[in-house]
Design a protein around this motif. Sequence first.
Motif, mmCIF file in Angstrom:
data_model
loop_
_atom_site.group_PDB
_atom_site.id
_atom_site.type_symbol
_atom_site.label_atom_id
_atom_site.label_comp_id
_atom_site.label_asym_id
_atom_site.label_seq_id
_atom_site.Cartn_x
_atom_site.Cartn_y
_atom_site.Cartn_z
ATOM 1 N N ASP A 90 31.508 39.959 25.406
ATOM 2 C CA ASP A 90 32.852 39.563 25.764
ATOM 3 C C ASP A 90 32.949 38.065 25.523
ATOM 4 O O ASP A 90 32.021 37.327 25.812
ATOM 5 N N ASN A 91 34.062 37.609 24.992
ATOM 6 C CA ASN A 91 34.252 36.171 24.801
ATOM 7 C C ASN A 91 35.549 35.709 25.463
ATOM 8 O O ASN A 91 36.233 34.826 24.972
ATOM 9 N N ALA A 92 35.862 36.310 26.595
ATOM 10 C CA ALA A 92 37.114 35.991 27.303
ATOM 11 C C ALA A 92 36.898 34.949 28.396
ATOM 12 O O ALA A 92 37.509 34.999 29.448
ATOM 13 N N LYS A 93 35.993 34.025 28.161
ATOM 14 C CA LYS A 93 35.725 32.910 29.074
ATOM 15 C C LYS A 93 34.891 33.288 30.290
ATOM 16 O O LYS A 93 34.674 32.479 31.163
ATOM 17 N N GLY A 94 34.457 34.522 30.416
ATOM 18 C CA GLY A 94 33.614 34.931 31.533
ATOM 19 C C GLY A 94 34.407 35.335 32.764
ATOM 20 O O GLY A 94 35.626 35.394 32.752
ATOM 21 N N ILE A 95 33.678 35.596 33.824
ATOM 22 C CA ILE A 95 34.255 36.029 35.103
ATOM 23 C C ILE A 95 34.124 34.863 36.072
ATOM 24 O O ILE A 95 33.032 34.304 36.210
ATOM 25 N N PRO A 96 35.207 34.484 36.732
ATOM 26 C CA PRO A 96 35.111 33.370 37.681
ATOM 27 C C PRO A 96 33.983 33.598 38.696
ATOM 28 O O PRO A 96 33.813 34.701 39.220
ATOM 29 N N GLN A 97 33.199 32.561 38.944
ATOM 30 C CA GLN A 97 32.034 32.660 39.826
ATOM 31 C C GLN A 97 32.373 33.190 41.214
ATOM 32 O O GLN A 97 31.580 33.905 41.807
ATOM 33 N N ASP A 98 33.550 32.859 41.738
ATOM 34 C CA ASP A 98 33.891 33.284 43.094
ATOM 35 C C ASP A 98 34.151 34.783 43.211
ATOM 36 O O ASP A 98 34.031 35.349 44.288
ATOM 37 N N ILE A 99 34.493 35.446 42.097
ATOM 38 C CA ILE A 99 34.723 36.896 42.176
ATOM 39 C C ILE A 99 33.577 37.707 41.578
ATOM 40 O O ILE A 99 33.519 38.921 41.746
ATOM 41 N N LEU A 100 32.653 37.046 40.908
ATOM 42 C CA LEU A 100 31.524 37.740 40.264
ATOM 43 C C LEU A 100 30.789 38.690 41.209
ATOM 44 O O LEU A 100 30.508 39.827 40.826
ATOM 45 N N PRO A 101 30.499 38.304 42.465
ATOM 46 C CA PRO A 101 29.785 39.226 43.363
ATOM 47 C C PRO A 101 30.591 40.465 43.765
ATOM 48 O O PRO A 101 30.033 41.432 44.259
ATOM 49 N N ARG A 102 31.890 40.462 43.522
ATOM 50 C CA ARG A 102 32.747 41.563 43.986
ATOM 51 C C ARG A 102 33.163 42.553 42.903
ATOM 52 O O ARG A 102 33.805 43.562 43.207
ATOM 53 N N ILE A 103 32.812 42.328 41.657
ATOM 54 C CA ILE A 103 33.412 43.121 40.588
ATOM 55 C C ILE A 103 33.057 44.603 40.610
ATOM 56 O O ILE A 103 33.769 45.402 40.023
ATOM 57 N N PHE A 104 31.985 44.977 41.297
ATOM 58 C CA PHE A 104 31.639 46.397 41.379
ATOM 59 C C PHE A 104 32.189 47.058 42.641
ATOM 60 O O PHE A 104 31.915 48.230 42.886
ATOM 61 N N GLU A 105 32.954 46.341 43.437
ATOM 62 C CA GLU A 105 33.559 46.922 44.641
ATOM 63 C C GLU A 105 34.706 47.850 44.233
ATOM 64 O O GLU A 105 35.500 47.504 43.356
ATOM 65 N N PRO A 106 34.815 49.021 44.877
ATOM 66 C CA PRO A 106 35.930 49.918 44.558
ATOM 67 C C PRO A 106 37.268 49.262 44.880
ATOM 68 O O PRO A 106 37.405 48.587 45.896
ATOM 69 N N TYR A 107 38.209 49.436 43.997
ATOM 70 C CA TYR A 107 39.591 48.968 44.137
ATOM 71 C C TYR A 107 39.737 47.455 44.096
ATOM 72 O O TYR A 107 40.803 46.930 44.374
ATOM 73 N N PHE A 108 38.689 46.735 43.724
ATOM 74 C CA PHE A 108 38.812 45.288 43.567
ATOM 75 C C PHE A 108 39.383 45.004 42.189
ATOM 76 O O PHE A 108 38.869 45.470 41.175
ATOM 77 N N THR A 109 40.464 44.269 42.138
ATOM 78 C CA THR A 109 41.073 43.905 40.869
ATOM 79 C C THR A 109 41.724 42.544 40.984
ATOM 80 O O THR A 109 42.135 42.134 42.067
ATOM 81 N N THR A 110 41.803 41.855 39.881
ATOM 82 C CA THR A 110 42.508 40.581 39.835
ATOM 83 C C THR A 110 43.840 40.756 39.117
ATOM 84 O O THR A 110 44.574 39.808 38.940
ATOM 85 N N LYS A 111 44.116 41.988 38.716
ATOM 86 C CA LYS A 111 45.340 42.287 37.969
ATOM 87 C C LYS A 111 46.424 42.814 38.904
ATOM 88 O O LYS A 111 46.155 43.224 40.027
ATOM 89 N N HIS A 112 47.633 42.846 38.400
ATOM 90 C CA HIS A 112 48.758 43.407 39.146
ATOM 91 C C HIS A 112 48.550 44.907 39.327
ATOM 92 O O HIS A 112 47.917 45.565 38.501
ATOM 93 N N GLN A 113 49.080 45.457 40.404
ATOM 94 C CA GLN A 113 48.946 46.887 40.724
ATOM 95 C C GLN A 113 49.283 47.797 39.555
ATOM 96 O O GLN A 113 48.651 48.822 39.351
ATOM 97 N N ASN A 114 50.301 47.454 38.796
ATOM 98 C CA ASN A 114 50.768 48.318 37.707
ATOM 99 C C ASN A 114 49.823 48.316 36.503
ATOM 100 O O ASN A 114 49.943 49.159 35.635
ATOM 101 N N VAL A 115 48.884 47.389 36.466
ATOM 102 C CA VAL A 115 48.017 47.255 35.303
ATOM 103 C C VAL A 115 46.700 48.003 35.467
ATOM 104 O O VAL A 115 46.157 48.525 34.517
ATOM 105 N N GLY A 116 46.178 48.058 36.685
ATOM 106 C CA GLY A 116 44.897 48.731 36.879
ATOM 107 C C GLY A 116 44.638 49.015 38.343
ATOM 108 O O GLY A 116 45.279 48.449 39.226
ATOM 109 N N THR A 117 43.671 49.901 38.589
ATOM 110 C CA THR A 117 43.361 50.304 39.965
ATOM 111 C C THR A 117 42.139 49.595 40.520
ATOM 112 O O THR A 117 41.898 49.625 41.716
ATOM 113 N N GLY A 118 41.333 48.990 39.653
ATOM 114 C CA GLY A 118 40.118 48.342 40.112
ATOM 115 C C GLY A 118 38.984 49.325 40.385
ATOM 116 O O GLY A 118 38.051 49.014 41.105
#
Length: 73
Positions: free
Chosen positions: A1-29
């Motif tokens: 991936d070359n999209a600048k990476g994942i912000p360090q503050d959310i990196l530990p949470r990315i495998f949590e169910p329903y965790f998303t940084t996107k709007h509700q209509n875009v994804g469920t997380g």
Amino acid sequence: DNAKGIPQDILPRIFEPYFTTKHQNVGTGIGLSLANDILVKHHKARVKVRNEEFEFEGKKQKGAVFIMEFKCN
């Protein structure tokens, strides 16, 4: 991936169910959480993620690296 990476503050949470940084209509997380669960529970794999800098076609890039480690029998 070359999209600048994942912000360090959310990196530990990315495998949590329903965790998303996107709007509700875009994804469920649920995608990364589900993929992680399948790999860990059913294939006894380990999944890691980190940001990494690399060079591609002469340009410096930064992106997320997902590492899946499987045990060999």
